[in-house]
Design a protein around this motif. Structure first.
Motif, PDB file in Angstrom:
ATOM      1  N   THR A   1      14.847  12.413 -32.434  1.00 36.78           N
ATOM      2  CA  THR A   1      14.579  13.741 -32.984  1.00 36.78           C
ATOM      3  C   THR A   1      13.342  14.320 -32.310  1.00 36.78           C
ATOM      4  O   THR A   1      12.503  13.573 -31.789  1.00 36.78           O
ATOM      5  CB  THR A   1      14.363  13.665 -34.520  1.00 36.78           C
ATOM      6  N   ARG A   2      13.252  15.648 -32.329  1.00 37.34           N
ATOM      7  CA  ARG A   2      11.999  16.311 -31.944  1.00 37.34           C
ATOM      8  C   ARG A   2      11.333  16.897 -33.191  1.00 37.34           C
ATOM      9  O   ARG A   2      10.545  17.832 -33.092  1.00 37.34           O
ATOM     10  CB  ARG A   2      12.295  17.409 -30.927  1.00 37.34           C
ATOM     11  N   TYR A   3      11.697  16.350 -34.374  1.00 40.57           N
ATOM     12  CA  TYR A   3      11.189  16.882 -35.651  1.00 40.57           C
ATOM     13  C   TYR A   3      10.535  15.791 -36.491  1.00 40.57           C
ATOM     14  O   TYR A   3      10.490  15.887 -37.716  1.00 40.57           O
ATOM     15  CB  TYR A   3      12.350  17.546 -36.434  1.00 40.57           C
ATOM     16  N   ALA A   4      10.029  14.741 -35.859  1.00 41.77           N
ATOM     17  CA  ALA A   4       9.379  13.656 -36.604  1.00 41.77           C
ATOM     18  C   ALA A   4       7.878  13.896 -36.549  1.00 41.77           C
ATOM     19  O   ALA A   4       7.177  13.372 -35.662  1.00 41.77           O
ATOM     20  CB  ALA A   4       9.740  12.306 -35.995  1.00 41.77           C
ATOM     21  N   ARG A   5       7.401  14.725 -37.464  1.00 41.59           N
ATOM     22  CA  ARG A   5       5.990  15.153 -37.447  1.00 41.59           C
ATOM     23  C   ARG A   5       5.065  13.959 -37.278  1.00 41.59           C
ATOM     24  O   ARG A   5       5.181  12.961 -37.990  1.00 41.59           O
ATOM     25  CB  ARG A   5       5.696  15.905 -38.754  1.00 41.59           C
ATOM     26  N   GLY A   6       4.184  14.043 -36.300  1.00 40.55           N
ATOM     27  CA  GLY A   6       3.212  12.967 -36.074  1.00 40.55           C
ATOM     28  C   GLY A   6       3.583  12.049 -34.929  1.00 40.55           C
ATOM     29  O   GLY A   6       2.737  11.317 -34.426  1.00 40.55           O
ATOM     30  N   HIS A   7       4.855  12.082 -34.519  1.00 37.32           N
ATOM     31  CA  HIS A   7       5.270  11.211 -33.409  1.00 37.32           C
ATOM     32  C   HIS A   7       5.439  12.022 -32.131  1.00 37.32           C
ATOM     33  O   HIS A   7       6.173  13.002 -32.111  1.00 37.32           O
ATOM     34  CB  HIS A   7       6.572  10.487 -33.759  1.00 37.32           C
ATOM     35  N   LYS A   8       4.757  11.600 -31.072  1.00 35.01           N
ATOM     36  CA  LYS A   8       4.756  12.379 -29.825  1.00 35.01           C
ATOM     37  C   LYS A   8       5.782  11.852 -28.832  1.00 35.01           C
ATOM     38  O   LYS A   8       6.457  12.628 -28.171  1.00 35.01           O
ATOM     39  CB  LYS A   8       3.359  12.357 -29.189  1.00 35.01           C
ATOM     40  N   ALA A   9       5.864  10.557 -28.673  1.00 37.69           N
ATOM     41  CA  ALA A   9       6.868   9.942 -27.787  1.00 37.69           C
ATOM     42  C   ALA A   9       7.029   8.499 -28.239  1.00 37.69           C
ATOM     43  O   ALA A   9       6.719   7.575 -27.513  1.00 37.69           O
ATOM     44  CB  ALA A   9       6.447  10.014 -26.330  1.00 37.69           C
ATOM     45  N   LEU A  10       7.497   8.338 -29.471  1.00 34.99           N
ATOM     46  CA  LEU A  10       7.583   6.992 -30.036  1.00 34.99           C
ATOM     47  C   LEU A  10       8.951   6.403 -29.707  1.00 34.99           C
ATOM     48  O   LEU A  10       9.910   6.533 -30.466  1.00 34.99           O
ATOM     49  CB  LEU A  10       7.363   7.015 -31.547  1.00 34.99           C
ATOM     50  N   TYR A  11       9.011   5.766 -28.547  1.00 36.34           N
ATOM     51  CA  TYR A  11      10.237   5.058 -28.158  1.00 36.34           C
ATOM     52  C   TYR A  11      10.052   3.598 -28.571  1.00 36.34           C
ATOM     53  O   TYR A  11       9.105   2.946 -28.122  1.00 36.34           O
ATOM     54  CB  TYR A  11      10.457   5.197 -26.642  1.00 36.34           C
ATOM     55  N   THR A  12      10.937   3.118 -29.434  1.00 33.76           N
ATOM     56  CA  THR A  12      10.868   1.720 -29.859  1.00 33.76           C
ATOM     57  C   THR A  12      12.259   1.097 -29.810  1.00 33.76           C
ATOM     58  O   THR A  12      13.253   1.793 -29.969  1.00 33.76           O
ATOM     59  CB  THR A  12      10.369   1.583 -31.314  1.00 33.76           C
ATOM     60  N   PHE A  13      12.295  -0.209 -29.556  1.00 35.70           N
ATOM     61  CA  PHE A  13      13.556  -0.913 -29.788  1.00 35.70           C
ATOM     62  C   PHE A  13      13.272  -2.311 -30.319  1.00 35.70           C
ATOM     63  O   PHE A  13      12.178  -2.861 -30.107  1.00 35.70           O
ATOM     64  CB  PHE A  13      14.448  -0.958 -28.525  1.00 35.70           C
ATOM     65  N   GLU A  14      14.262  -2.838 -31.038  1.00 32.49           N
ATOM     66  CA  GLU A  14      14.180  -4.211 -31.542  1.00 32.49           C
ATOM     67  C   GLU A  14      15.551  -4.851 -31.369  1.00 32.49           C
ATOM     68  O   GLU A  14      16.580  -4.200 -31.570  1.00 32.49           O
ATOM     69  CB  GLU A  14      13.770  -4.221 -33.017  1.00 32.49           C
ATOM     70  N   ILE A  15      15.538  -6.097 -30.959  1.00 30.35           N
ATOM     71  CA  ILE A  15      16.797  -6.821 -30.734  1.00 30.35           C
ATOM     72  C   ILE A  15      16.713  -8.131 -31.511  1.00 30.35           C
ATOM     73  O   ILE A  15      15.722  -8.862 -31.399  1.00 30.35           O
ATOM     74  CB  ILE A  15      17.008  -7.123 -29.234  1.00 30.35           C
ATOM     75  N   ASN A  16      17.722  -8.410 -32.305  1.00 31.56           N
ATOM     76  CA  ASN A  16      17.733  -9.643 -33.102  1.00 31.56           C
ATOM     77  C   ASN A  16      18.863 -10.554 -32.638  1.00 31.56           C
ATOM     78  O   ASN A  16      20.034 -10.176 -32.696  1.00 31.56           O
ATOM     79  CB  ASN A  16      17.939  -9.335 -34.594  1.00 31.56           C
TER      80      ASN A  16
END
Ligand code: SOE
Length: 379
Positions: A256-271
């Motif tokens: 999204t570009r509508y997550a107030r406070g996050h500028k470029a929060l790319y995250t991933f998790e693999i289980n």
């Protein structure tokens, strides 16, 4: 050392990251080729000339066709908006030039396929700038997965969150804002941000079979920056989807570009059955790793500071413990491309690799329309 004469199209944010990479790469990597900044091309010759002065490009063109016709250019690097990728890449391949292209490869899978056909017919070296593969911590994740440390993989979870388009006053179109203009961008967060998540996911975890997506456009109309006309917004402002991978794992993706406070929060998790991995662009030099086979008393999440010489790419930089950042991923990409030229084993993602991401994006957007699961079609 041989010269590799570069012709760059575009002088925006990506024009800067690429120029910086070409300038730095031979200072840190021992390579057979040295990129030479021959010409930068953009419609606005004045702005292109100012960019050329700042970054050390030898000459300026204002028509990409002229750039392609030059005998002193070996490689065309496309860093202009998405709607220009296909015509320039196809013509550059026909002219026998090597082609590097910014992500996403194309506006749609069908367009991407025509680009791959042209590139493969011309047999020219090629690559797409999915730079996050070359964050050392992400490359380390790839090594750990390929060594089988995670065992069977059950879950993949990715997010790419920004907040820069929340204001309804923000116009669409033109320099810096073409990402909001569907005619130029092709799509919104799906092609711009989820494309990164999909590229990394497919690289780390294999092919995606089927997806179920939802999208939303929160601001319905915006002023066009070039014409002043108030126009319907055609891009997806936010997109979330579920996916099933070929290896049986389940995934969630959100952007999204509508997550107030996050500028470029790319995250991933693999289980996986034995171990899990997590990564966060805001802390890009760390890889979080949990291994269930560790002795129980000291078992826990390790935060691996990926800065040591035996970790991917790091021996080329400073001394252990000292970090590198975002711009270095582009330097790595140029280094790998050049090493691929020397070895004959092309660096990924090639145009063909990147086409896979286009097909997944197509299925995602199609599913959001039909509100049904969609298989990823590879015609
Ligand atoms: C959009 O804001 C953007 O610049 C993307 O176009 C890039 O690909 C991404 O890496 C950072 O965000």
């Amino acid at each position: 050392m041989k010269s590799l004469n570069i012709g760059l199209v575009g002088y925006g944010f990506m024009g800067r990251t690429h120029s910086n990479a070409y300038r730095k790469v031979n200072n840190f990597f021992d390579l057979d080729y040295k990129p030479v900044l021959k010409a930068v091309c953009a419609r606005d010759a004045g702005k292109a000339a100012a960019f050329a002065r700042k970054w050390g490009w030898e000459s300026v063109e204002s028509d990409w066709r002229k750039l392609l016709a030059r005998d002193d250019i070996d490689l065309i690097d496309i860093a202009s908006p998405n709607d220009t990728h296909a015509p320039i890449a196809i013509a550059a391949a026909k002219a026998g030039k090597m082609v590097l292209c910014e992500k996403p490869l194309a506006m749609t899978g069908a367009e991407g396929r025509t680009m791959v056909q042209a590139i493969e017919k011309a047999r020219v070296p090629n690559m797409v700038w999915y730079n996050y593969r070359r964050v050392p911590a992400v490359t380390l994740a790839k090594e750990l997965i390929d060594e089988g440390r995670l065992g069977r993989i059950f879950h993949y979870r990715a997010k790419f969150l920004q907040d820069w388009t929340i204001s309804p006053e923000l116009p669409q179109g033109g320099a810096g804002l073409w990402r909001l203009d569907v005619k130029v961008a092709g799509s919104g967060v799906t092609g711009d941000l989820l494309a990164h998540c999909i590229d990394t996911a497919v690289w780390l975890n294999g092919g995606i079979q089927t997806v179920n997506a939802m999208t939303e456009t929160f601001v319905k109309k915006r002023k066009h920056n070039l014409t002043g006309a108030i126009q319907k917004v055609g891009i997806d402002d936010a997109c979330a989807f579920l996916a099933r991978f070929d290896n049986g794992s389940l995934a969630t993706f959100e952007s999204t570009r509508y997550a107030r406070g996050h500028k470029a929060l790319y995250t991933f998790e693999i289980n996986g059955e034995n171990a899990s991995i997590a990564w966060d662009l805001h802390d890009l030099h760390r890889l979080q790793y949990f291994d269930h086979r560790d002795e129980g008393r000291v078992r826990g999440w390790r935060s691996i500071h990926v800065t040591d010489g035996d970790q991917p790419y790091m021996k080329h930089w400073w001394v252990p413990g000292l970090q590198i950042g975002y711009e270095h991923t582009f330097v790595h990409q140029v280094a790998d491309f050049i090493q691929g030229l020397s070895s004959g084993a092309p660096a990924s993602p090639t145009f063909r690799d990147a086409l896979e991401t286009q097909y997944v994006c197509d299925a995602v957007l199609q599913s959001a329309k039909t509100q049904k699961w969609q298989p990823v079609k590879r015609p």
